[in-house]
Design an enzyme around this catalytic site. Structure first.
Site, PDB file in Angstrom:
ATOM      1  N   LEU A  96       2.640   3.741  -4.087  1.00  0.00           N
ATOM      2  CA  LEU A  96       4.026   5.096  -4.976  1.00  0.00           C
ATOM      3  C   LEU A  96       4.769   4.367  -5.266  1.00  0.00           C
ATOM      4  O   LEU A  96       5.887   3.805  -5.181  1.00  0.00           O
ATOM      5  CB  LEU A  96       4.109   5.248  -3.587  1.00  0.00           C
ATOM      6  N   HIS A 130      -7.777   6.769  -0.125  1.00  0.00           N
ATOM      7  CA  HIS A 130      -6.402   6.160  -0.295  1.00  0.00           C
ATOM      8  C   HIS A 130      -6.207   5.114   0.889  1.00  0.00           C
ATOM      9  O   HIS A 130      -5.279   3.918   0.276  1.00  0.00           O
ATOM     10  CB  HIS A 130      -5.641   7.484  -0.168  1.00  0.00           C
ATOM     11  N   HIS A 160       0.924  -1.205   0.286  1.00  0.00           N
ATOM     12  CA  HIS A 160      -0.018  -0.283  -0.180  1.00  0.00           C
ATOM     13  C   HIS A 160       1.131   1.525  -0.218  1.00  0.00           C
ATOM     14  O   HIS A 160       1.875   1.707   0.709  1.00  0.00           O
ATOM     15  CB  HIS A 160      -1.152  -0.197   1.467  1.00  0.00           C
ATOM     16  N   SER A 161       0.369   2.125  -1.138  1.00  0.00           N
ATOM     17  CA  SER A 161       1.182   3.483  -0.837  1.00  0.00           C
ATOM     18  C   SER A 161       2.867   3.602  -1.031  1.00  0.00           C
ATOM     19  O   SER A 161       2.886   2.606  -2.238  1.00  0.00           O
ATOM     20  CB  SER A 161       0.960   3.922   0.459  1.00  0.00           C
ATOM     21  N   PHE A 162       3.573   3.921  -0.223  1.00  0.00           N
ATOM     22  CA  PHE A 162       5.401   3.493   0.505  1.00  0.00           C
ATOM     23  C   PHE A 162       5.362   2.451  -0.379  1.00  0.00           C
ATOM     24  O   PHE A 162       6.121   1.674  -1.091  1.00  0.00           O
ATOM     25  CB  PHE A 162       5.544   4.389   1.397  1.00  0.00           C
TER      26      PHE A 162
END
Length: 235
Positions: free
Chosen positions: A105, A219, A78-80
């Site tokens: 990301l 998000h 997830h994300s980073f």
């Protein structure tokens, strides 16, 4: 028939705790789930040092795969957390069946997380680390609505967020093989609302040839829409 094996990797400022709801739903369906916390974050925040960077976090994910003797894994970032996942896939593709990036990301090999962000956001996070993070960590955002978390969950998430090691955003993603290492990769793009900090990732995803689906949530989808996330992970 035995279930699948999922390794769920959290994003910046979070920890393995953020997958609690998703992990519970997957367990109920008979799947094995591992939710490691990256070095320097969550319950491992006491391990934060200036040397903790992206390489450390890639090693964290690899270590889970090796120590738990996992194979045929669905590896989720997830994300980073997409960056440690992609770094781990570069080293341990033999243990992984497929990859899912949840509003991840994503950068090209040789680039760092800061390269994906607008200049003004990089400047603000660097300044915050210098002024309020002893020069080694980016303080968490004071308002979790930036992650589309509101209502009763906001207080819980706000309490649990921890500073993000600055070096993890400055250290390039070093890969020996193409992004994704030939594994099936699905990118789940959260669009209600969109998280603008990861907007540049979509171009990298397209160039890499990853599959991409939009999902109607924000998000921090694993917190705000765990049933939807599980549905997507099991597709």
């Amino acid at each position: 028939m035995p279930g699948d094996r999922f390794v769920l990797v959290h994003g910046a400022h979070h920890g393995g705790w953020c997958w609690r709801r998703v992990a519970g739903l997957l367990h109920e369906r008979g799947h094995d789930v591992f939710t490691p916390t990256l070095t320097g974050l969550g319950e491992r925040s006491h391990l934060l040092t200036p040397d903790v960077g992206l390489g450390t976090m890639i090693a964290d994910v690899v270590a889970v795969l090796e120590a738990e003797e996992l194979d045929d894994v669905v590896l989720v970032g997830h994300s980073f957390g997409a960056l440690p996942v992609l770094g781990a896939a570069d080293r341990e593709a033999r243990r992984i069946r497929r990859i899912v990036l949840l509003d991840g990301l994503v950068v090209d090999a040789g680039s760092c997380a800061f390269d994906a962000l607008p200049d003004e956001l990089v400047a603000r996070r660097t300044s915050d680390a210098r002024r309020r993070g002893d020069g080694i960590a980016i303080p968490p955002p004071p308002d979790v609505s930036v992650f589309a978390v509101t209502g009763p969950d906001a207080a819980w998430v706000g309490r649990r967020l921890t500073p993000q090691p600055l070096r993890s955003y400055q250290e390039p993603l070093g890969l020996e093989r193409p992004l994704g290492n030939g594994l099936p990769v699905t990118y789940l793009h959260c669009v209600a609302p969109r998280y603008e900090a990861i907007a540049s990732s979509l171009g990298v995803v397209a160039r890499a040839g990853f599959g991409c689906r939009e999902i109607e949530t924000g998000h921090d989808a694993m917190i705000t829409a765990p049933e939807l996330v599980v549905e997507e992970l099991l597709r």
